[in-house]
Design an enzyme around this catalytic site. Structure first.
Site, mmCIF file in Angstrom:
data_model
loop_
_atom_site.group_PDB
_atom_site.id
_atom_site.type_symbol
_atom_site.label_atom_id
_atom_site.label_comp_id
_atom_site.label_asym_id
_atom_site.label_seq_id
_atom_site.Cartn_x
_atom_site.Cartn_y
_atom_site.Cartn_z
ATOM 1 N N TYR A 144 0.860 -1.190 0.000
ATOM 2 C CA TYR A 144 0.000 0.000 0.000
ATOM 3 C C TYR A 144 0.891 1.233 0.000
ATOM 4 O O TYR A 144 1.848 1.316 0.769
ATOM 5 C CB TYR A 144 -0.890 -0.004 1.247
ATOM 6 C CG TYR A 144 -1.756 1.222 1.393
ATOM 7 C CD1 TYR A 144 -2.794 1.486 0.498
ATOM 8 C CD2 TYR A 144 -1.550 2.123 2.446
ATOM 9 C CE1 TYR A 144 -3.595 2.616 0.648
ATOM 10 C CE2 TYR A 144 -2.357 3.246 2.593
ATOM 11 C CZ TYR A 144 -3.379 3.487 1.698
ATOM 12 O OH TYR A 144 -4.178 4.601 1.850
ATOM 13 N N ASP A 238 9.297 3.081 -0.030
ATOM 14 C CA ASP A 238 8.201 3.674 0.731
ATOM 15 C C ASP A 238 8.396 3.259 2.185
ATOM 16 O O ASP A 238 7.967 2.196 2.614
ATOM 17 C CB ASP A 238 6.853 3.179 0.201
ATOM 18 C CG ASP A 238 5.687 3.759 0.995
ATOM 19 O OD1 ASP A 238 5.937 4.389 2.044
ATOM 20 O OD2 ASP A 238 4.529 3.576 0.572
ATOM 21 N N LYS A 266 4.161 8.868 9.011
ATOM 22 C CA LYS A 266 3.925 8.224 10.318
ATOM 23 C C LYS A 266 4.891 8.703 11.429
ATOM 24 O O LYS A 266 4.701 9.781 11.947
ATOM 25 C CB LYS A 266 3.885 6.713 10.152
ATOM 26 C CG LYS A 266 2.703 6.338 9.237
ATOM 27 C CD LYS A 266 2.308 4.888 9.202
ATOM 28 C CE LYS A 266 0.970 4.758 8.482
ATOM 29 N NZ LYS A 266 0.980 3.969 7.274
HETATM 30 C C1 LIG Z 1 0.359 4.532 5.904
HETATM 31 C C2 LIG Z 1 1.114 4.333 4.666
HETATM 32 C C3 LIG Z 1 0.993 5.222 3.577
HETATM 33 C C4 LIG Z 1 0.004 6.332 3.557
HETATM 34 O O1 LIG Z 1 0.255 7.293 4.531
HETATM 35 P P1 LIG Z 1 -0.950 8.265 4.969
HETATM 36 O O2 LIG Z 1 -0.312 9.183 5.957
HETATM 37 O O3 LIG Z 1 -1.998 7.381 5.562
HETATM 38 O O4 LIG Z 1 -1.417 8.961 3.764
HETATM 39 C C5 LIG Z 1 1.817 5.009 2.484
HETATM 40 N N1 LIG Z 1 2.683 4.004 2.440
HETATM 41 C C6 LIG Z 1 2.830 3.138 3.475
HETATM 42 C C7 LIG Z 1 3.850 2.051 3.384
HETATM 43 C C8 LIG Z 1 2.036 3.260 4.611
HETATM 44 O O5 LIG Z 1 2.155 2.369 5.601
#
Ligand SMILES: *Cc1c(COP(=O)(O)O)cnc(C)c1O
Length: 429
Positions: A144, A238, A266
């Protein structure tokens, strides 16, 4: 244990909020029942509006790595608040946070702050295309990368929980440059490189966290970096979930790989809305105002959020809790596996430092397909028993659990007791 006030708020919330939530992962779609409404949190604990207290293994889906309301973070945010909320001009704190981030990630000479992980990744993708002059992006099934159109295919937990293959409202054109590969399968990436010569980059969660926790096997990341290099594509890590969590320098530090572009979110804001993307100078110089790739934000680098990020990362570096995470994580892992054995429940646990989760399957999970062999009905029973016994978990089989440095031995005892009750309940299904 009563959930009366939560139930009342849920009913009320349904009128003007979609499903009474502002992010679908917070709905209890796959575990049944109504979502809990939270009143407050402190340290390792979270308390709902009915006054029920839980050991929190959700931690706002990762950001609260120090536990809730750490003293130094609260102090820094309050101090920043007094000077104003937003200026539309630069502040010194942005430079300070940039220094901390670039120091932690050797592959980042420069960084741009945004407001969320989604924004960080969509900008990182744009940058990969701007830098290489190519269009196609390879992503892995089960990973994701936020809710941007181009990457909302085969995108893990939220969609998997709701049994959606992708999202409605995403036009074909938006995903026509997105290629899907299988996690831990280098050949599936090679196939795309063999077929197309306009691949800008490969984006990956260096440790999968959105199909449950999935760990790269046998130098997968290193080989992927080499493959990208050979084909003139960039590797986009990511690290929105793993950044500062796997290690201060993210999963890249643990795995000994340096990505071309890194996306963060995060933990970097410690609970305040901060995202970031960064790379070496030659790449970042493509971003406006230095280069022709446009990306902007009214609230980007928000002074309160920057103060939250600086204080969180400073405290995190001081605590250096990564050994502690391993210790606590392995205890939790053992408790889960012992209880599963005791009650004869098929269980497979994946853990990478302070990120972990059990899968209700006897299959070792190394990709999305294997994750999906999990028995989600068993997870639902397990989930509610854990809630009733004082442990707050994400309401989905495919979400990672997180540990905070505020976790105590007493919390582990609570977890152990709850786990044994929950596993017994699962065994009786
Ligand atoms: C949570 C997450 C996102 C999205 O971040 P948001 O702050 O919710 O937009 C993107 N990539 C990864 C790997 C994530 O865990």
């Amino acid at each position: 244990m009563s959930f009366k006030k939560s139930e009342k708020l849920y009913q009320k919330g349904l009128t003007h909020l979609v499903g009474a939530v502002n992010s679908p992962v917070r709905a209890f779609a796959s575990v049944g029942g109504n979502p809990l409404f939270i009143k407050k949190a402190k340290g390792s604990k979270i308390i709902d509006v009915d006054g029920n207290e839980y050991v929190d293994l959700v931690l706002s889906y990762g950001p609260m790595i120090l536990g809730h309301r750490h003293k130094s973070v609260e102090k820094a945010a309050k101090k920043a608040l007094k000077n104003g909320y937003s200026f539309g001009a630069s502040t010194e704190n942005e430079i300070t946070l940039a220094e901390i981030v670039c120091d932690a990630f050797p592959g980042m000479d420069k960084v741009r702050f945004v407001n969320s992980g989604t924004e960080a990744v969509l900008s990182g993708i744009r940058l990969a295309r701007a830098f290489t002059g190519k269009d196609k992006i390879i992503k892995f099934s089960g990973c994701y990368h936020g809710h941007q159109d181009a990457l909302l295919v085969a995108a893990g937990s939220g969609l998997a929980t709701l049994s959606l293959p992708g999202s409605k409202g995403v036009p074909e054109g938006a995903v026509k440059n997105t290629l899907i590969a299988e996690y831990n399968n280098l050949a599936s990436v090679q196939t795309h490189f063999d077929k197309y010569d306009d691949i800008a980059g490969v984006i990956i969660e260096p440790v999968g966290g959105n199909m449950g926790v999935v760990i790269p096997q046998n130098n997968f990341l290193k080989d992927l970096k080499e493959l990208c290099k050979k084909n003139g594509a960039v590797l986009i890590a990511d690290e929105v979930m793993t950044g500062f969590r796997s290690k201060f320098g993210g999963a890249q530090e643990v795995l000994g790989v340096e990505a071309d572009i890194t996306c963060l979110g995060k933990v970097i804001g410690g609970g305040f809305p901060v995202g970031a993307y960064g790379a070496r100078n030659e790449i970042m110089e493509n971003v406006a105002p230095l280069g022709g790739m446009y990306q902007a934000g009214t609230l980007s680098g928000n002074p309160i959020a920057m103060a939250g990020g600086i204080s969180t990362l400073t405290e995190l570096k001081r605590q250096n809790p990564y050994e502690f995470f391993d210790e606590m994580g392995s205890k939790i892992e053992t408790i889960l596996l012992d209880a599963a054995k005791k009650y004869n429940v098929d269980l497979s646990v994946n853990r990478f430092g302070s990120m972990m989760n059990p899968f209700f399957t006897n299959v070792k999970v190394t990709n999305f397909e294997q994750a999906q062999t999990s028995d989600t009905e068993k997870f639902a029973v397990f989930f509610w028993e854990m809630i009733k016994n004082g442990v707050f978990l994400p309401p989905s089989q495919f979400e990672a659990w997180f540990l905070s440095s505020a976790l105590s031995k007493k919390d582990i005892k609570i977890f152990e007791k709850a786990t044994n009750k929950a596993m017994l309940a699962v065994s009786k299904m």
